[in-house]
Design a protein around this motif. Structure first.
Motif, mmCIF file in Angstrom:
data_model
loop_
_atom_site.group_PDB
_atom_site.id
_atom_site.type_symbol
_atom_site.label_atom_id
_atom_site.label_comp_id
_atom_site.label_asym_id
_atom_site.label_seq_id
_atom_site.Cartn_x
_atom_site.Cartn_y
_atom_site.Cartn_z
ATOM 1 N N THR A 1 31.572 48.468 42.422
ATOM 2 C CA THR A 1 32.732 49.318 42.684
ATOM 3 C C THR A 1 32.376 50.788 42.524
ATOM 4 O O THR A 1 32.799 51.634 43.315
ATOM 5 C CB THR A 1 33.889 48.933 41.733
ATOM 6 O OG1 THR A 1 34.281 47.590 42.009
ATOM 7 C CG2 THR A 1 35.092 49.844 41.926
ATOM 8 N N GLN B 1 39.492 47.249 45.205
ATOM 9 C CA GLN B 1 39.339 45.946 44.554
ATOM 10 C C GLN B 1 40.706 45.384 44.195
ATOM 11 O O GLN B 1 40.989 44.217 44.382
ATOM 12 C CB GLN B 1 38.471 46.096 43.311
ATOM 13 C CG GLN B 1 38.240 44.785 42.598
ATOM 14 C CD GLN B 1 37.147 44.905 41.557
ATOM 15 O OE1 GLN B 1 36.495 45.932 41.411
ATOM 16 N NE2 GLN B 1 36.942 43.821 40.818
ATOM 17 N N ASP C 1 36.197 46.106 49.145
ATOM 18 C CA ASP C 1 35.850 45.737 47.771
ATOM 19 C C ASP C 1 36.531 44.413 47.414
ATOM 20 O O ASP C 1 37.738 44.388 47.203
ATOM 21 C CB ASP C 1 36.256 46.847 46.801
ATOM 22 C CG ASP C 1 35.532 46.724 45.467
ATOM 23 O OD1 ASP C 1 34.880 45.690 45.240
ATOM 24 O OD2 ASP C 1 35.623 47.671 44.658
ATOM 25 N N GLU C 2 35.771 43.356 47.388
ATOM 26 C CA GLU C 2 36.260 42.006 47.070
ATOM 27 C C GLU C 2 37.496 41.626 47.883
ATOM 28 O O GLU C 2 38.560 41.351 47.333
ATOM 29 C CB GLU C 2 36.549 41.886 45.574
ATOM 30 C CG GLU C 2 35.342 42.282 44.732
ATOM 31 C CD GLU C 2 35.406 41.750 43.306
ATOM 32 O OE1 GLU C 2 36.210 40.832 43.057
ATOM 33 O OE2 GLU C 2 34.635 42.234 42.473
HETATM 34 MG MG LIG Z 1 34.168 45.838 41.007
#
Ligand SMILES: [Mg+2]
Ligand SMILES: Nc1ncnc2c1ncn2[C@@H]1O[C@H](COP(=O)(O)OP(=O)(O)O)[C@@H](O)[C@H]1O
Lengths: 261, 333
Positions: free
Chosen positions: A52, A94, A181-182
């Motif tokens: 991140t 995220q 992000d994810e």
């Molecule tokens: Mg992360």
């Protein structure tokens, strides 16, 4: 500046010697990263590896302690985050980032407003002038399967739909490079299938750099994988190469708390 | 969710969502009703209330609305709005008294002065956040206060007195409260409609986005500082509209107008009425001004009662009076 990767045509994004120090902790440590055009590039690694933080550096939400970032042949190391987004390098977060109090349609319209409409400082005009953006917004929402939720409050959507909305909002900016992000974290199996199909479709004409923990998705989706551990690049290659790398195997075994399965 | 439930859900969703939002039309209708009530009130109020009292009400309602634009819609807590209100009061007073300008120009000048101050203070303060932002705006406002206290043109402790209401456009006599009342009403209506438009403009949509999720707005390419600065300037200018008008209503611009307690009072009005609502500040201003007016003979006890009302409000309904009413009616006001 000349280097192996700076031919401009092949690589959309190149980072060199990227480093971020948080009061003594080297969260990102001398990372080199090159993202090939129209590929899906995955960034994986245990929790706290610095993925991140890497994204925050690449999108300028954080300032690197050291290193340079080149995007489309241009040094963007010192740009403001909004300026980078305007150039087509757009990130997701995220933690799901929708505008919860707005409708699904309004979420996407807000992104279109900046790119297409360009009248965002007009405080004397009625917001009815934004209605002309709705056709395009509906089109984008149909692409991610949200056409039945146009006037629902974004906060009321189930989690997987929120992520889909986030991707539609991001796509409204017509980005050249998406940093996700994810994108699949916390999704059920059905949503995972739908969303990874979507990412694949998106990457036909764009470049995707994504952090993802779901290794089976990473294996099927990504053209190239970079493994981070403790802020540094541990290995890089396609899935077969990376998964057989002894250092990676060791890192997996040495990390009983991580989320791989 | 089971497959069947999913299917029924989808069909109801189609029915709910295809006709472009009914909810919005309903909300607009509610707003129109409130506008009509406000219009009715200002027309009949002089029949049973002192015009000067109603004019005071309207000025503070405008001031609170301007402040709410920053706090409720921009998410910026300023603790220095007295600088714009009071600064504009002196500006209007000076223009009317020294230059002999007609009221419309004196007030326009006051708005301009406040807007320029807002641009300058905003430019310097906007980079900081939360409590730091509040402190910096307070510090600027204190500078303005001390300037007003010391400068030869402001009348120091006595304030700027006997500010004349010259003829409107150089033609229409405005010295009586009767005719001036209608000018204040027009100013108030213009201010309210302008604010309503700002909130429902493309710019207003961006503000909503910033309030909901600032990092996401940045990642969408919005330079949020610029939007905040513009909000600051608009808010300051409208505070100036309120302050300049107030100076002509009372023929007076004084240290009270630039004092930090004035900044605090406008926070109070906004919170009591309902921050982030459209009409809350009007209600909040009405409550506070009425209380001050009718309890004036109780002296400093007013402050204690004011504080008590505030505490009760914050503890019992955090959304403010209008926020609570809107919740009951399931709408936004
Ligand atoms: Mg992360
Ligand atoms: N703002 C911050 N301040 C201090 N340390 C941070 C900050 N952000 C991240 N870190 C630290 O940097 C490391 C990497 O974090 P992160 O990039 O979130 O990892 P990942 O996304 O790979 O799980 C962690 O040790 C984390 O505690």
């Amino acid at each position: 500046m000349t280097s192996r990767h700076d031919d401009g045509a092949d690589y959309v994004l190149t980072a060199k010697g990227l480093t971020k120090v948080f009061g003594g902790i080297r969260a990102v440590d001398n990372v080199d990263l090159s993202v090939r055009r129209n590929s899906i590039h995955a960034l994986i690694g245990p929790n706290g590896a610095g993925k991140t933080t890497c994204f925050n550096l690449l999108t300028k939400f954080l300032t690197p302690s050291k290193g340079t970032i080149t995007y489309e042949g241009e040094d963007v190391t010192n740009l403001a985050p909004a300026a980078i987004a305007q150039k087509g390098l757009v990130r997701s977060f995220q933690i799901s980032a929708v505008f919860g109090g707005m409708t699904v349609l309004e979420n996407v319209r807000l992104a279109l407003q900046r790119r297409v409409h360009g009248r965002s400082f007009d405080f004397w005009r009625s917001s009815k002038c934004l209605n002309s953006l709705e056709d395009e917004a509906v089109q984008l929402l149909e692409d991610v399967g949200l056409e039945d939720f146009l006037h629902d409050r974004a906060a009321d959507l189930p989690y997987g739909r929120k992520r889909a909305l986030e991707i539609a909002t991001t796509l409204a900016l017509d980005p050249r490079l998406l940093l996700l992000d994810e994108p699949l974290a916390g999704m059920g199996q059905e949503d995972i299938g739908r969303t990874s199909d979507l990412i694949k479709r998106v990457a036909e004409t764009r470049t995707v750099l994504m952090v993802e923990h779901n290794l089976s998705v990473v294996a099927t989706l990504s053209d190239r994988i970079t493994v981070l551990a403790r802020g540094a690049v541990l290995a890089e290659g396609n899935y077969a190469e990376v998964s057989e790398d002894p250092a990676v195997v060791e890192a997996y075994i040495g990390e009983p708390n991580d989320t791989y399965d | 969710m089971s497959k069947q439930a999913e299917t029924t859900n989808r069909t109801t969703a189609i029915h709910q969502s295809r006709p472009p939002s009914d909810a919005r039309a309903r909300m607009t209708r509610h707003h129109m009703i409130v506008f009509a009530l406000i219009g009715l009130f200002v027309v009949i109020a002089p029949q049973f209330l002192y015009p000067v009292f109603v004019m005071k009400l309207l000025c503070f309602a405008l001031f609170a609305m301007a402040f709410n634009l920053m706090l409720g819609f921009g998410g910026l807590l300023s603790f220095g709005h007295a600088a714009f209100f009071g600064g504009a009061a002196y500006a209007a007073g000076y223009a009317a008294k020294v230059w002999g300008w007609p009221p419309e120009l004196a007030i326009a000048f006051a708005v301009l002065v406040a807007a320029v101050m807002g641009a300058a203070f905003g430019f310097l303060a906007i980079k900081s956040r939360g409590i730091y932002f509040a402190m910096i705006t307070l510090a600027f406002a204190q500078m303005v206060y001390f300037y007003a206290l010391q400068a030869p043109i402001t009348g120091g402790e006595d304030g700027m007195q006997s500010i004349p209401r010259n003829a409107l456009f150089g033609l229409v006599d405005m010295s009586g409260d009767g005719p001036f009342y209608w000018m204040v009403v027009v100013i108030f209506i213009i201010g309210v409609l302008f604010m309503y438009r700002v909130i429902h403009s493309p710019f207003g949509e961006v503000l909503k986005g910033i309030r909901e999720n600032e990092p996401r707005m940045i990642s969408l390419g919005y330079q949020v500082q610029r939007y905040k600065l513009l909000t600051f300037v608009i808010s300051a200018a409208l505070s100036g509209l309120a302050g300049g008008t107030k100076a002509l209503v009372f023929h007076l611009a004084s240290l009270v107008d630039v004092h930090w307690t004035m900044s605090g009072e406008v926070v109070l009005m906004t919170l009591i009425g309902g921050m982030g609502t459209i009409f809350g500040p009007i209600v909040g201003a009405t409550v506070i001004v009425t209380m001050q007016n009718y309890l004036a003979n109780l002296g400093s006890l007013v402050l204690i009662i004011q504080g008590a009302v505030f505490i009760v409000c914050v503890l019992t309904f955090r959304e403010g009076i209008v926020g609570v009413i809107a919740k009951w009616l399931k709408t936004r006001l």
